[in-house]
Write a protein that holds these residues in place. Structure first.
Motif, PDB file in Angstrom:
ATOM      1  N   VAL A  81       3.072  15.257  -5.191  1.00 53.13           N
ATOM      2  CA  VAL A  81       4.117  16.059  -4.555  1.00 53.13           C
ATOM      3  C   VAL A  81       5.132  16.531  -5.591  1.00 53.13           C
ATOM      4  O   VAL A  81       5.578  17.684  -5.570  1.00 53.13           O
ATOM      5  CB  VAL A  81       4.797  15.259  -3.415  1.00 53.13           C
ATOM      6  CG1 VAL A  81       6.048  15.955  -2.929  1.00 53.13           C
ATOM      7  CG2 VAL A  81       3.834  15.044  -2.269  1.00 53.13           C
ATOM      8  N   ALA A  82       5.482  15.656  -6.524  1.00 56.01           N
ATOM      9  CA  ALA A  82       6.438  16.038  -7.568  1.00 56.01           C
ATOM     10  C   ALA A  82       5.864  17.145  -8.446  1.00 56.01           C
ATOM     11  O   ALA A  82       6.551  18.113  -8.788  1.00 56.01           O
ATOM     12  CB  ALA A  82       6.802  14.820  -8.415  1.00 56.01           C
ATOM     13  N   ARG A 101       0.832  -1.201   0.000  1.00 47.26           N
ATOM     14  CA  ARG A 101       0.000   0.000   0.000  1.00 47.26           C
ATOM     15  C   ARG A 101       0.868   1.253   0.000  1.00 47.26           C
ATOM     16  O   ARG A 101       0.576   2.241  -0.698  1.00 47.26           O
ATOM     17  CB  ARG A 101      -0.920   0.013   1.226  1.00 47.26           C
ATOM     18  CG  ARG A 101      -2.087  -0.894   1.113  1.00 47.26           C
ATOM     19  CD  ARG A 101      -3.011  -0.690   2.283  1.00 47.26           C
ATOM     20  NE  ARG A 101      -4.162  -1.556   2.214  1.00 47.26           N
ATOM     21  CZ  ARG A 101      -5.088  -1.617   3.138  1.00 47.26           C
ATOM     22  NH1 ARG A 101      -4.983  -0.873   4.221  1.00 47.26           N
ATOM     23  NH2 ARG A 101      -6.111  -2.425   3.001  1.00 47.26           N
ATOM     24  N   LEU A 102       1.929   1.229   0.779  1.00 47.38           N
ATOM     25  CA  LEU A 102       2.819   2.382   0.852  1.00 47.38           C
ATOM     26  C   LEU A 102       3.539   2.606  -0.471  1.00 47.38           C
ATOM     27  O   LEU A 102       3.727   3.753  -0.879  1.00 47.38           O
ATOM     28  CB  LEU A 102       3.830   2.183   1.989  1.00 47.38           C
ATOM     29  CG  LEU A 102       4.708   3.383   2.337  1.00 47.38           C
ATOM     30  CD1 LEU A 102       3.848   4.559   2.764  1.00 47.38           C
ATOM     31  CD2 LEU A 102       5.669   3.022   3.440  1.00 47.38           C
ATOM     32  N   SER A 103       3.922   1.541  -1.153  1.00 46.28           N
ATOM     33  CA  SER A 103       4.588   1.719  -2.450  1.00 46.28           C
ATOM     34  C   SER A 103       3.612   2.292  -3.471  1.00 46.28           C
ATOM     35  O   SER A 103       3.987   3.109  -4.312  1.00 46.28           O
ATOM     36  CB  SER A 103       5.176   0.397  -2.942  1.00 46.28           C
ATOM     37  OG  SER A 103       4.148  -0.520  -3.253  1.00 46.28           O
ATOM     38  N   ARG A 104       2.336   1.877  -3.442  1.00 43.56           N
ATOM     39  CA  ARG A 104       1.339   2.472  -4.333  1.00 43.56           C
ATOM     40  C   ARG A 104       1.046   3.920  -3.941  1.00 43.56           C
ATOM     41  O   ARG A 104       0.793   4.762  -4.787  1.00 43.56           O
ATOM     42  CB  ARG A 104       0.045   1.654  -4.292  1.00 43.56           C
ATOM     43  CG  ARG A 104       0.079   0.520  -5.281  1.00 43.56           C
ATOM     44  CD  ARG A 104      -1.279  -0.137  -5.409  1.00 43.56           C
ATOM     45  NE  ARG A 104      -1.281  -1.310  -4.537  1.00 43.56           N
ATOM     46  CZ  ARG A 104      -2.264  -1.647  -3.727  1.00 43.56           C
ATOM     47  NH1 ARG A 104      -3.359  -0.937  -3.672  1.00 43.56           N
ATOM     48  NH2 ARG A 104      -2.173  -2.712  -2.974  1.00 43.56           N
ATOM     49  N   PHE A 105       1.096   4.200  -2.664  1.00 43.33           N
ATOM     50  CA  PHE A 105       0.847   5.558  -2.162  1.00 43.33           C
ATOM     51  C   PHE A 105       1.936   6.521  -2.633  1.00 43.33           C
ATOM     52  O   PHE A 105       1.658   7.653  -3.000  1.00 43.33           O
ATOM     53  CB  PHE A 105       0.798   5.519  -0.629  1.00 43.33           C
ATOM     54  CG  PHE A 105       0.470   6.819   0.015  1.00 43.33           C
ATOM     55  CD1 PHE A 105      -0.811   7.325  -0.039  1.00 43.33           C
ATOM     56  CD2 PHE A 105       1.435   7.540   0.692  1.00 43.33           C
ATOM     57  CE1 PHE A 105      -1.127   8.522   0.572  1.00 43.33           C
ATOM     58  CE2 PHE A 105       1.133   8.734   1.291  1.00 43.33           C
ATOM     59  CZ  PHE A 105      -0.150   9.226   1.239  1.00 43.33           C
ATOM     60  N   GLU A 165       3.626   7.894 -10.514  1.00 46.14           N
ATOM     61  CA  GLU A 165       2.670   8.007 -11.608  1.00 46.14           C
ATOM     62  C   GLU A 165       1.311   8.487 -11.118  1.00 46.14           C
ATOM     63  O   GLU A 165       0.747   9.422 -11.664  1.00 46.14           O
ATOM     64  CB  GLU A 165       2.515   6.647 -12.303  1.00 46.14           C
ATOM     65  CG  GLU A 165       3.739   6.196 -13.051  1.00 46.14           C
ATOM     66  CD  GLU A 165       4.042   7.087 -14.236  1.00 46.14           C
ATOM     67  OE1 GLU A 165       3.093   7.525 -14.908  1.00 46.14           O
ATOM     68  OE2 GLU A 165       5.228   7.338 -14.475  1.00 46.14           O
ATOM     69  N   GLY A 166       0.752   7.839 -10.115  1.00 46.93           N
ATOM     70  CA  GLY A 166      -0.619   8.178  -9.736  1.00 46.93           C
ATOM     71  C   GLY A 166      -0.819   8.408  -8.258  1.00 46.93           C
ATOM     72  O   GLY A 166      -1.910   8.778  -7.849  1.00 46.93           O
ATOM     73  N   GLY A 167       0.180   8.204  -7.460  1.00 48.30           N
ATOM     74  CA  GLY A 167      -0.011   8.349  -6.027  1.00 48.30           C
ATOM     75  C   GLY A 167       0.303   9.748  -5.541  1.00 48.30           C
ATOM     76  O   GLY A 167       0.422  10.712  -6.296  1.00 48.30           O
TER      77      GLY A 167
END
Length: 121
Positions: A41-42, A26-30, A34-36
């Motif tokens: 933030v970027a 979940r944290l890696s998807r967060f 690309e979409g998290g």
């Protein structure tokens, strides 16, 4: 009894391991770029950089405008002082009903047409 405690301890460790595995996914998807939230933030970071550049440009433009406005204001003050002096000197001129050097003062504008070669007719 020790055997049951060991089984509960191993099952608890496996449950915690499984929970950590799910949480890491979940944290890696967060934090996915690309979409998290990491992507958001970027994008926001890039927008902040663009806004900083725009703000610096606007500040430079404003400082240049300030300098030209100060110059124009000082020139306008000088012209206003000269106009005040001209208006004050107008009080020394004779009025329209008086004569100057024995000749009457013209009350209407006087126009003379010159030909192309500079001679009056």
């Amino acid at each position: 009894m020790e055997y049951i405690a060991d089984i509960l301890l191993v099952s608890g460790a496996l449950g915690a391991g499984f929970y950590c595995f799910v949480l890491s996914r979940r944290l890696s998807r967060f934090n996915d770029l690309e979409g998290g939230v990491g992507g958001a933030v970027a994008v926001l970071s890039m927008q902040v950089d663009d806004l900083k550049k725009t703000l610096e440009t606007a500040q430079n433009s404003a400082s240049a405008s300030e300098g030209s406005l100060k110059d124009l204001t000082s020139r306008a003050d000088d012209v206003a002082r000269r106009l005040e002096m001209l208006v004050a000197s107008m009080h020394d001129l004779p009025s329209g009903s008086e004569k100057t050097n024995g000749a009457p003062v013209a009350k209407e504008p006087f126009f003379v047409r010159h030909n192309q070669f500079g001679g009056g007719k």
